[in-house]
Design a protein around this motif. Structure first.
Motif, PDB file in Angstrom:
ATOM      1  N   TYR A  90       0.848  -1.191   0.000  1.00 47.42           N
ATOM      2  CA  TYR A  90       0.000   0.000   0.000  1.00 47.42           C
ATOM      3  C   TYR A  90       0.881   1.237   0.000  1.00 47.42           C
ATOM      4  O   TYR A  90       1.759   1.406   0.852  1.00 47.42           O
ATOM      5  CB  TYR A  90      -0.906   0.009   1.232  1.00 47.42           C
ATOM      6  CG  TYR A  90      -1.480   1.367   1.563  1.00 47.42           C
ATOM      7  CD1 TYR A  90      -2.315   2.035   0.659  1.00 47.42           C
ATOM      8  CD2 TYR A  90      -1.186   1.991   2.775  1.00 47.42           C
ATOM      9  CE1 TYR A  90      -2.835   3.287   0.960  1.00 47.42           C
ATOM     10  CE2 TYR A  90      -1.705   3.239   3.084  1.00 47.42           C
ATOM     11  CZ  TYR A  90      -2.519   3.884   2.176  1.00 47.42           C
ATOM     12  OH  TYR A  90      -3.026   5.125   2.469  1.00 47.42           O
ATOM     13  N   SER A  91       0.680   2.105  -0.968  1.00 49.51           N
ATOM     14  CA  SER A  91       1.418   3.366  -1.068  1.00 49.51           C
ATOM     15  C   SER A  91       0.489   4.507  -0.682  1.00 49.51           C
ATOM     16  O   SER A  91      -0.463   4.822  -1.400  1.00 49.51           O
ATOM     17  CB  SER A  91       1.944   3.564  -2.500  1.00 49.51           C
ATOM     18  OG  SER A  91       2.520   4.849  -2.637  1.00 49.51           O
ATOM     19  N   LYS A  92       0.778   5.115   0.465  1.00 48.82           N
ATOM     20  CA  LYS A  92      -0.061   6.225   0.946  1.00 48.82           C
ATOM     21  C   LYS A  92       0.060   7.434   0.034  1.00 48.82           C
ATOM     22  O   LYS A  92      -0.934   8.123  -0.259  1.00 48.82           O
ATOM     23  CB  LYS A  92       0.351   6.590   2.370  1.00 48.82           C
ATOM     24  CG  LYS A  92      -0.476   7.706   2.983  1.00 48.82           C
ATOM     25  CD  LYS A  92      -0.043   7.991   4.408  1.00 48.82           C
ATOM     26  CE  LYS A  92      -0.870   9.113   5.034  1.00 48.82           C
ATOM     27  NZ  LYS A  92      -0.446   9.405   6.419  1.00 48.82           N
ATOM     28  N   GLU A  93       1.278   7.681  -0.446  1.00 44.95           N
ATOM     29  CA  GLU A  93       1.507   8.857  -1.283  1.00 44.95           C
ATOM     30  C   GLU A  93       0.764   8.740  -2.612  1.00 44.95           C
ATOM     31  O   GLU A  93       0.146   9.702  -3.089  1.00 44.95           O
ATOM     32  CB  GLU A  93       3.008   9.041  -1.544  1.00 44.95           C
ATOM     33  CG  GLU A  93       3.821   9.409  -0.302  1.00 44.95           C
ATOM     34  CD  GLU A  93       4.057   8.232   0.622  1.00 44.95           C
ATOM     35  OE1 GLU A  93       3.857   7.066   0.170  1.00 44.95           O
ATOM     36  OE2 GLU A  93       4.395   8.447   1.786  1.00 44.95           O
ATOM     37  N   GLU A  94       0.811   7.566  -3.214  1.00 45.26           N
ATOM     38  CA  GLU A  94       0.178   7.370  -4.512  1.00 45.26           C
ATOM     39  C   GLU A  94      -1.290   6.933  -4.399  1.00 45.26           C
ATOM     40  O   GLU A  94      -2.014   6.966  -5.385  1.00 45.26           O
ATOM     41  CB  GLU A  94       0.956   6.325  -5.313  1.00 45.26           C
ATOM     42  CG  GLU A  94       2.403   6.736  -5.586  1.00 45.26           C
ATOM     43  CD  GLU A  94       3.173   5.650  -6.311  1.00 45.26           C
ATOM     44  OE1 GLU A  94       2.528   4.649  -6.712  1.00 45.26           O
ATOM     45  OE2 GLU A  94       4.391   5.782  -6.470  1.00 45.26           O
ATOM     46  N   GLY A  95      -1.693   6.540  -3.191  1.00 45.45           N
ATOM     47  CA  GLY A  95      -3.059   6.081  -3.017  1.00 45.45           C
ATOM     48  C   GLY A  95      -3.358   4.824  -3.806  1.00 45.45           C
ATOM     49  O   GLY A  95      -4.442   4.674  -4.364  1.00 45.45           O
ATOM     50  N   GLU A  96      -2.386   3.899  -3.842  1.00 44.74           N
ATOM     51  CA  GLU A  96      -2.524   2.677  -4.642  1.00 44.74           C
ATOM     52  C   GLU A  96      -2.206   1.437  -3.819  1.00 44.74           C
ATOM     53  O   GLU A  96      -1.468   1.495  -2.835  1.00 44.74           O
ATOM     54  CB  GLU A  96      -1.590   2.716  -5.854  1.00 44.74           C
ATOM     55  CG  GLU A  96      -1.976   3.723  -6.923  1.00 44.74           C
ATOM     56  CD  GLU A  96      -1.057   3.653  -8.128  1.00 44.74           C
ATOM     57  OE1 GLU A  96      -1.351   4.311  -9.131  1.00 44.74           O
ATOM     58  OE2 GLU A  96      -0.040   2.926  -8.067  1.00 44.74           O
ATOM     59  N   ILE A  97      -2.771   0.333  -4.254  1.00 48.42           N
ATOM     60  CA  ILE A  97      -2.462  -0.982  -3.691  1.00 48.42           C
ATOM     61  C   ILE A  97      -1.886  -1.821  -4.820  1.00 48.42           C
ATOM     62  O   ILE A  97      -2.575  -2.116  -5.798  1.00 48.42           O
ATOM     63  CB  ILE A  97      -3.714  -1.655  -3.108  1.00 48.42           C
ATOM     64  CG1 ILE A  97      -4.350  -0.770  -2.027  1.00 48.42           C
ATOM     65  CG2 ILE A  97      -3.368  -3.021  -2.540  1.00 48.42           C
ATOM     66  CD1 ILE A  97      -5.677  -1.290  -1.520  1.00 48.42           C
ATOM     67  N   LYS A  98      -0.609  -2.186  -4.699  1.00 49.26           N
ATOM     68  CA  LYS A  98       0.080  -2.921  -5.772  1.00 49.26           C
ATOM     69  C   LYS A  98       0.347  -4.362  -5.345  1.00 49.26           C
ATOM     70  O   LYS A  98       0.729  -4.627  -4.203  1.00 49.26           O
ATOM     71  CB  LYS A  98       1.405  -2.234  -6.123  1.00 49.26           C
ATOM     72  CG  LYS A  98       1.243  -0.814  -6.637  1.00 49.26           C
ATOM     73  CD  LYS A  98       2.604  -0.190  -6.919  1.00 49.26           C
ATOM     74  CE  LYS A  98       2.459   1.237  -7.429  1.00 49.26           C
ATOM     75  NZ  LYS A  98       3.786   1.879  -7.677  1.00 49.26           N
ATOM     76  N   LEU A  99       0.165  -5.284  -6.281  1.00 48.75           N
ATOM     77  CA  LEU A  99       0.435  -6.696  -6.023  1.00 48.75           C
ATOM     78  C   LEU A  99       1.940  -6.953  -6.040  1.00 48.75           C
ATOM     79  O   LEU A  99       2.624  -6.613  -7.011  1.00 48.75           O
ATOM     80  CB  LEU A  99      -0.256  -7.565  -7.076  1.00 48.75           C
ATOM     81  CG  LEU A  99      -0.037  -9.078  -6.949  1.00 48.75           C
ATOM     82  CD1 LEU A  99      -0.651  -9.605  -5.663  1.00 48.75           C
ATOM     83  CD2 LEU A  99      -0.632  -9.807  -8.154  1.00 48.75           C
ATOM     84  N   LEU A 100       2.447  -7.570  -4.964  1.00 43.65           N
ATOM     85  CA  LEU A 100       3.864  -7.911  -4.882  1.00 43.65           C
ATOM     86  C   LEU A 100       4.133  -9.369  -5.233  1.00 43.65           C
ATOM     87  O   LEU A 100       5.165  -9.693  -5.813  1.00 43.65           O
ATOM     88  CB  LEU A 100       4.395  -7.624  -3.474  1.00 43.65           C
ATOM     89  CG  LEU A 100       4.412  -6.171  -3.007  1.00 43.65           C
ATOM     90  CD1 LEU A 100       4.922  -6.085  -1.575  1.00 43.65           C
ATOM     91  CD2 LEU A 100       5.282  -5.330  -3.929  1.00 43.65           C
ATOM     92  N   GLY A 101       3.225 -10.249  -4.841  1.00 39.63           N
ATOM     93  CA  GLY A 101       3.462 -11.667  -5.094  1.00 39.63           C
ATOM     94  C   GLY A 101       2.235 -12.509  -4.817  1.00 39.63           C
ATOM     95  O   GLY A 101       1.292 -12.082  -4.149  1.00 39.63           O
ATOM     96  N   ASP A 102       2.277 -13.741  -5.332  1.00 40.63           N
ATOM     97  CA  ASP A 102       1.159 -14.671  -5.239  1.00 40.63           C
ATOM     98  C   ASP A 102       1.671 -15.985  -4.667  1.00 40.63           C
ATOM     99  O   ASP A 102       2.641 -16.549  -5.171  1.00 40.63           O
ATOM    100  CB  ASP A 102       0.561 -14.892  -6.628  1.00 40.63           C
ATOM    101  CG  ASP A 102      -0.880 -15.345  -6.576  1.00 40.63           C
ATOM    102  OD1 ASP A 102      -1.306 -15.801  -5.505  1.00 40.63           O
ATOM    103  OD2 ASP A 102      -1.577 -15.252  -7.602  1.00 40.63           O
ATOM    104  N   LEU A 103       1.039 -16.469  -3.594  1.00 39.54           N
ATOM    105  CA  LEU A 103       1.433 -17.722  -2.963  1.00 39.54           C
ATOM    106  C   LEU A 103       0.445 -18.798  -3.408  1.00 39.54           C
ATOM    107  O   LEU A 103      -0.723 -18.778  -3.031  1.00 39.54           O
ATOM    108  CB  LEU A 103       1.424 -17.595  -1.436  1.00 39.54           C
ATOM    109  CG  LEU A 103       2.528 -16.752  -0.782  1.00 39.54           C
ATOM    110  CD1 LEU A 103       2.367 -15.276  -1.090  1.00 39.54           C
ATOM    111  CD2 LEU A 103       2.553 -16.956   0.727  1.00 39.54           C
ATOM    112  N   VAL A 104       0.928 -19.743  -4.202  1.00 36.36           N
ATOM    113  CA  VAL A 104       0.052 -20.743  -4.825  1.00 36.36           C
ATOM    114  C   VAL A 104       0.426 -22.133  -4.319  1.00 36.36           C
ATOM    115  O   VAL A 104       1.604 -22.492  -4.275  1.00 36.36           O
ATOM    116  CB  VAL A 104       0.166 -20.697  -6.363  1.00 36.36           C
ATOM    117  CG1 VAL A 104      -0.760 -21.723  -6.991  1.00 36.36           C
ATOM    118  CG2 VAL A 104      -0.146 -19.307  -6.885  1.00 36.36           C
TER     119      VAL A 104
END
Length: 465
Positions: free
Chosen positions: A248-262
């Motif tokens: 979560y980036s407070k400055e950009e107001g975005e939630i970015k996917l870092l990785g997927d656990l499968v």
């Protein structure tokens, strides 16, 4: 002297009926296979799980398309008739088992640990010992400075304050029920997940939306949680069988996917960070709970033990133990440093939907579909049940101990639309919060117990302070 008739040429009258018989010989012969099938079927287990196990041992498919439970029992009976195997009696398993099967069983329960798992367990030994030593030193210091009158007045004041909690805010934030809420380590933001599969971040004091990700999961989200030492990393799990790590980036107001656990084969209903932040634990309807490396997303451990889906799990504050709650009505405590199960907690008549450790390190609470909360003391090896609370009129969806005061309060939510607060001294209810118009699924309490947030079927997040 005439020639005799050979046995092969002996005439047989299948239509013959005795004087007192209504059925012919052919009729009776036609019933023999059915009667034999019925006799074998009477000995076949009624539990579907046992039927599947026997089919697997006989090297037959566990499940056939469009087959119900009774049809599966009949199929097992027909296989046993063909193999001439008796499903009842002490010899049956010996008939089915072979040395090869025994070796496979050994492999299943004693799979050699990977180098990554061994390294993790070694590091956990030192980590948990350091944490427990510090916790015990603090407890000893409190004991030496203990003032009974001051402690009593303090607890009374805190419980009175908790009983005065009021609804301070409400925000409708999803198109489907809100299934997960989690406060960040600094209590300034709250992450939410819903049955629509979306994740959002809000200001915890104003409930103002700060960021959202609308399609990270397919299906119902089971849980979300912040990294214990970071205000910008979130993990989530869902019905799609995936666990995802977000930034979560407070400055950009975005939630970015870092990785997927499968790795899970069915719905993942709960996910938690280990207190160290280096390990992730997950619980799934595939009847396993698993441990993952939080940085590489590699699966470290796959643990079986429950006979039905695992719905919840919780790490003990020292980081040495984990408690799992299952649809089989059982909770199990595991030492993750060795991989051994150390306790099985029996006390619910319906599935266990939530488990939580107290900050004191030795009490664990479980909540179930029977509306009960059971509190356990793991220092008592003969069962350890401290109290059974008649908590809710329906399913208990979440239990949580207060964090900053050593677990002096226990908070729960349920399908009766209520949030209840209990004193850990007497396990008596001191407050019941009403405000949700439908079933409550999730809640989280701030570190100082000054406020809490909750979410549920009414699709709203609510703030109480």
């Amino acid at each position: 002297m005439g020639k005799g008739i050979s046995l092969e040429n002996l005439p047989v009258d299948l239509q013959h009926k005795g004087v007192t018989q209504d059925e012919s010989t052919a009729d009776k012969l036609s019933q023999l296979p059915y009667e034999r099938l019925q006799a074998v079927l009477d000995k076949v287990p009624e539990e579907d799980l046992e039927v599947k196990k026997l089919l697997l041992l006989l090297k037959k498919p566990e499940v056939v398309e469009n087959e119900d439970v009774q049809q599966r029992r009949i199929r097992l009976a027909e296989v046993l008739m063909t193999n001439k195997t008796d499903p009842a009696g002490p010899e049956s398993m010996e008939d089915l088992d072979t040395e090869e099967d025994d070796e496979e069983d050994d492999d299943e329960f004693y799979t050699p640990a990977t180098s990554e798992l061994i390294f993790m367990r070694k590091s956990l030994v030192k980590y948990s010992l350091d944490r427990s030593q510090k916790r015990l030193q603090i407890e000893m210091q409190k004991h030496q400075n203990f003032n009974a009158r001051q402690e009593l007045l303090s607890r009374r004041a805190e419980l009175k304050r908790m009983s005065n909690l009021e609804l301070a805010g409400s925000q409708l934030i999803s198109t489907r029920p809100l299934s997960a809420v989690s406060l960040s380590p600094d209590d300034m933001t709250v992450a939410t997940g819903s049955w629509a599969g979306d994740i959002r971040v809000l200001n915890s004091q104003t409930l103002q939306p700060l960021a959202q990700k609308l399609d990270p999961h397919k299906g119902k989200i089971g849980a979300v949680q912040w990294h214990p030492e970071s205000n910008n990393q979130i993990i989530s799990c869902a019905e799609d069988g995936h666990i995802k790590n977000f930034q979560y980036s407070k400055e950009e107001g975005e939630i970015k996917l870092l990785g997927d656990l499968v790795g899970h084969e069915r719905r993942v209903s709960d996910v938690k960070y280990h207190p160290s932040g280096k390990i992730i634990g997950s619980a799934s309807h595939d009847m396993t709970w698993r441990l993952w490396d939080a940085s590489t997303y590699q699966e470290l451990l796959l643990q079986e033990g429950h006979t039905e889906g695992v719905f919840s799990l919780s790490f003990q504050c020292d980081g040495s133990l984990v408690c799992s709650g299952g649809m089989d009505t059982l909770s199990m405590i595991w030492d993750i440093r060795s991989g051994n199960k150390v306790m099985t907690l029996t006390g619910h008549s319906k599935p266990v939907y939530t488990v939580a450790w107290s900050a004191n390190g030795y009490q664990v609470a479980t909540g179930g579909g029977d509306g009960l909360i059971n509190v356990w003391d793991i220092r008592q090896r003969d069962g350890g049940q401290v109290s059974q609370i008649l908590a809710h009129r329906n399913i208990v969806t979440q239990v949580q101990f207060s964090k900053g005061d050593g677990g002096k309060k226990l908070v729960s939510s349920g399908y009766d639309n209520l949030i209840n607060v209990y004193s850990s001294d007497t396990w008596l209810k001191v407050a019941s919060l009403e405000g949700h118009t439908d079933k409550i699924i999730s809640l989280d309490v701030s570190n100082d117990s000054q406020f809490l947030v909750s979410g549920g079927w009414d699709r709203s997040i609510k703030l109480w302070n």
